[in-house]
Design a protein around this motif. Sequence first.
Motif, PDB file in Angstrom:
ATOM      1  N   ASN A  79      37.715  -8.847 -33.247  1.00 55.80           N
ATOM      2  CA  ASN A  79      36.283  -9.157 -33.227  1.00 55.80           C
ATOM      3  C   ASN A  79      35.580  -8.830 -34.538  1.00 55.80           C
ATOM      4  O   ASN A  79      34.353  -8.891 -34.620  1.00 55.80           O
ATOM      5  CB  ASN A  79      35.598  -8.397 -32.093  1.00 55.80           C
TER       6      ASN A  79
ATOM      7  N   SER B  22      32.337 -13.941 -25.831  1.00 52.58           N
ATOM      8  CA  SER B  22      33.739 -13.724 -26.193  1.00 52.58           C
ATOM      9  C   SER B  22      34.574 -13.469 -24.943  1.00 52.58           C
ATOM     10  O   SER B  22      34.066 -12.997 -23.925  1.00 52.58           O
ATOM     11  CB  SER B  22      33.855 -12.541 -27.154  1.00 52.58           C
TER      12      SER B  22
ATOM     13  N   GLY C 102      33.527 -18.414 -35.493  1.00 48.99           N
ATOM     14  CA  GLY C 102      34.728 -17.576 -35.436  1.00 48.99           C
ATOM     15  C   GLY C 102      35.587 -17.768 -36.664  1.00 48.99           C
ATOM     16  O   GLY C 102      36.104 -16.800 -37.239  1.00 48.99           O
TER      17      GLY C 102
ATOM     18  N   ILE D  78      35.217 -18.497 -28.514  1.00 47.19           N
ATOM     19  CA  ILE D  78      34.463 -18.079 -29.695  1.00 47.19           C
ATOM     20  C   ILE D  78      35.337 -17.964 -30.950  1.00 47.19           C
ATOM     21  O   ILE D  78      34.918 -18.314 -32.055  1.00 47.19           O
ATOM     22  CB  ILE D  78      33.720 -16.758 -29.404  1.00 47.19           C
ATOM     23  N   ASN D  79      36.581 -17.476 -30.779  1.00 46.73           N
ATOM     24  CA  ASN D  79      37.416 -17.273 -31.963  1.00 46.73           C
ATOM     25  C   ASN D  79      37.822 -18.577 -32.632  1.00 46.73           C
ATOM     26  O   ASN D  79      38.177 -18.590 -33.806  1.00 46.73           O
ATOM     27  CB  ASN D  79      38.659 -16.458 -31.610  1.00 46.73           C
TER      28      ASN D  79
ATOM     29  N   SER E  59      28.896 -20.642 -32.274  1.00 47.49           N
ATOM     30  CA  SER E  59      29.987 -19.871 -31.680  1.00 47.49           C
ATOM     31  C   SER E  59      30.509 -20.509 -30.391  1.00 47.49           C
ATOM     32  O   SER E  59      31.412 -19.978 -29.756  1.00 47.49           O
ATOM     33  CB  SER E  59      29.537 -18.433 -31.419  1.00 47.49           C
TER      34      SER E  59
END
Length: 729
Positions: free
Chosen positions: A588, A617, A568, A562-563, A551
């Motif tokens: 999320n 995040s 992610g 993180i995304n 992550s």
Amino acid sequence: MKICVIGNPNSGKTTLFNALTGLSARTGNWPGVTVSKKSGFYKYNNEKIEIVDLPGIYSLRPYSPEEIVSRDVIMTQDIDVIIDIVDTTQIERSLYLTTQILETSIPTVIALNFNDEIIKKGITVDSQYLEKLLKVKVCPISALRKDGIKELMDNVVLAATLPREPLFTVKDDSINPLINYACDLLIKENNKNALFDALKLIEDDEYEISHHKETYELINEEKRLNYQNINYADYSEIIADKRYEFITNHMDKIIVKNDSLHKESKSLKIDKILTHKWLGLPIFLLIMLAIFHLTFSADFLFLGVFIKGRLDNPIFAADTEGINSIGVILSNLMNMLLDFIGNALASWLSNAPQWVSSLVVDGIWTGIGTVLSFIPPILCLFAFLTVLEDTGYMARGAFILDRAFKGLGLSGKSFMPLLMCFGCAVPGIMNTKTLENRREKRLTIFLAPFFSCGAKLAIWTAFAGAVWASHADLFVFGIYLFGIIAAILSSLFLKFINPKRETSPFIMELPEYRRPSLINVSKALWQRLKDYLIRAATIIAAVIIVIWFLSTFNFRFQMVEINESMLGIISKYLSYIFVPVGFGMGQNGGLFIISTLTGILAKELVPATMDTLAGLSSSGGDFASLIKTMGGIEGIANYASIFAFLAYNLLTFPCVAAISTARAELGKKDFIKAVIFWLSSSYIMAFLLYWGIRFWFVGIIFVAILGGLFTFLALRYKNKTKEVPSYVG
Ligand code: GDP
Ligand code: MG
């Protein structure tokens, strides 16, 4: 050498005979099974001893054919030793026959049979006292279990070599001179059994009269002359009375009720309330609720109203609303310790490269710290449950649940393994080995995850703190209850698909209540703590590191948000599967799916992963703020998705350890069915819960219809299942 076995009907004579001779004469738990004599041989140090099994009798006065056979054998054949078998569960009645046998001079040994039974009842017969009283050897045995047989035979062989004085029990001034007179007459005739024959002649025993006509005439003459005040018919009554009196006078010394009998009667008294037909289940639920209250409540015994605002302390009354219960106090202490370590780590690493402090502080420490913070509530809950188990109440719990849900498809022996699953599903599933019925075993394993295990408690604790901290006890209790209800519904549903399944009757001996042992409880807790710490240091730490890595970096191994990270991106795709059940939505959404997946390795990883991911995040920060984003929309949809998430995690796969245990117990075909069952039941329940809460109006109607349907099914099955006695103890 020849010996014979004499005793009341049903006292175990034939059982003993079979045990001695190795033959298999018919036994039975009813009178009259042996009406003629049988004989066989017992080998004692190369000597063959003939054993004769006689029909059961209550008295040596020959009224019935059985009594004639028995009396005939001991009076006319050369019997070396009599084994008088006494049914200790009916000792008074049995000893009446004994007094008559002992009036002869034939060597006799008393076998106190059913010793196993009376031990269970907490009674002991003082055999030494009996020996002194009756002046013969007394041997406790269990013919059925073949206990004490060797000692019995040793004594029999010994008794054969020793002469025996007859035992005189008829002590009554009004007729004792007459008995003496009769005895003297018979002794003059060189009668071997003078006392026995004298009493029988006084009793007008026909068999005896035909052998001693002249003596009988003399005795009758004496009766006429010197005993006018006694009616003829009264002699045998007086004699019988005196024999009984002899026994009853000594009964309280013969039978020793040991402490456990008092305990048993105490147990029975307690059980009258605790396993009461109607009160049993509510009391069980209340006790459980009390345990959750002591573990989770921040308002101990609802004292908050009295102390409102007056007590402010970070450990004992954090929010000044009430006093913390023991579990919360311990949690606060633990959190202080963890904060201290976390801060120390952070300042120690403040000059290290960013990825190092990210790995150690945000990754490993956040994950492990989260897991460690659940130790106090978990140990607290288990301390209470272990105490309950140790007292013997948990066995009642299984009994109460069985009775309440009999006919609801879930029943019988499966409750014991299922209750074990509250601790950990692994021993619970292993325990299904005791279920002989294949279908029942399969169902029990299917339902094992529904009984929330100790590791899952970490999930509930984390959510309780974030969602409904003021009533954490009710929140967690509700989840446990939901699991049980889901188990019953699934069981009913499976029974609906497959009505052939039958449940075996539940017969268990309820143990006696005892004081819980501190050693047992602390041993169990220590074992649990050790397991937990080892898991935290190994599998949980390892998974957290992998999660952190996935992550924090993208596919080109650059540190990213993180995304955009590997995790992610992958989780975004996975999250679509969970959109229908509510927690795949939102920015999320993927994180919740990842947490659920890590839970397959160990359930504590669900909150640990969420906490770690929250820290990494951009939007989040901590666990509580992360779950506020669950479902993508605030308000009722958020709650709906939170509950769906909890239901899903409760009902889905157990952890790998339990999965592999289930695989071993089930075999391949049933294991695949189990996997399908876990996947579908959790998904369906989460789905219903999510939409039921979001559109609560429709949800209520739906629940009502469903409830009606299940009640209908339940009643139908209840009528079909026969009542079986389920309480032995
Ligand atoms: P009999 O009528 O005196 O010959 O008695 P049986 O030998 O037929 O036994 C009567 C019943 O008592 C049978 O069901 C036996 O299995 C049972 N029984 C005999 N001895 C014992 C014992 O020591 N313990 C227990 N629990 N049961 C016994
Ligand atoms: Mg018999």
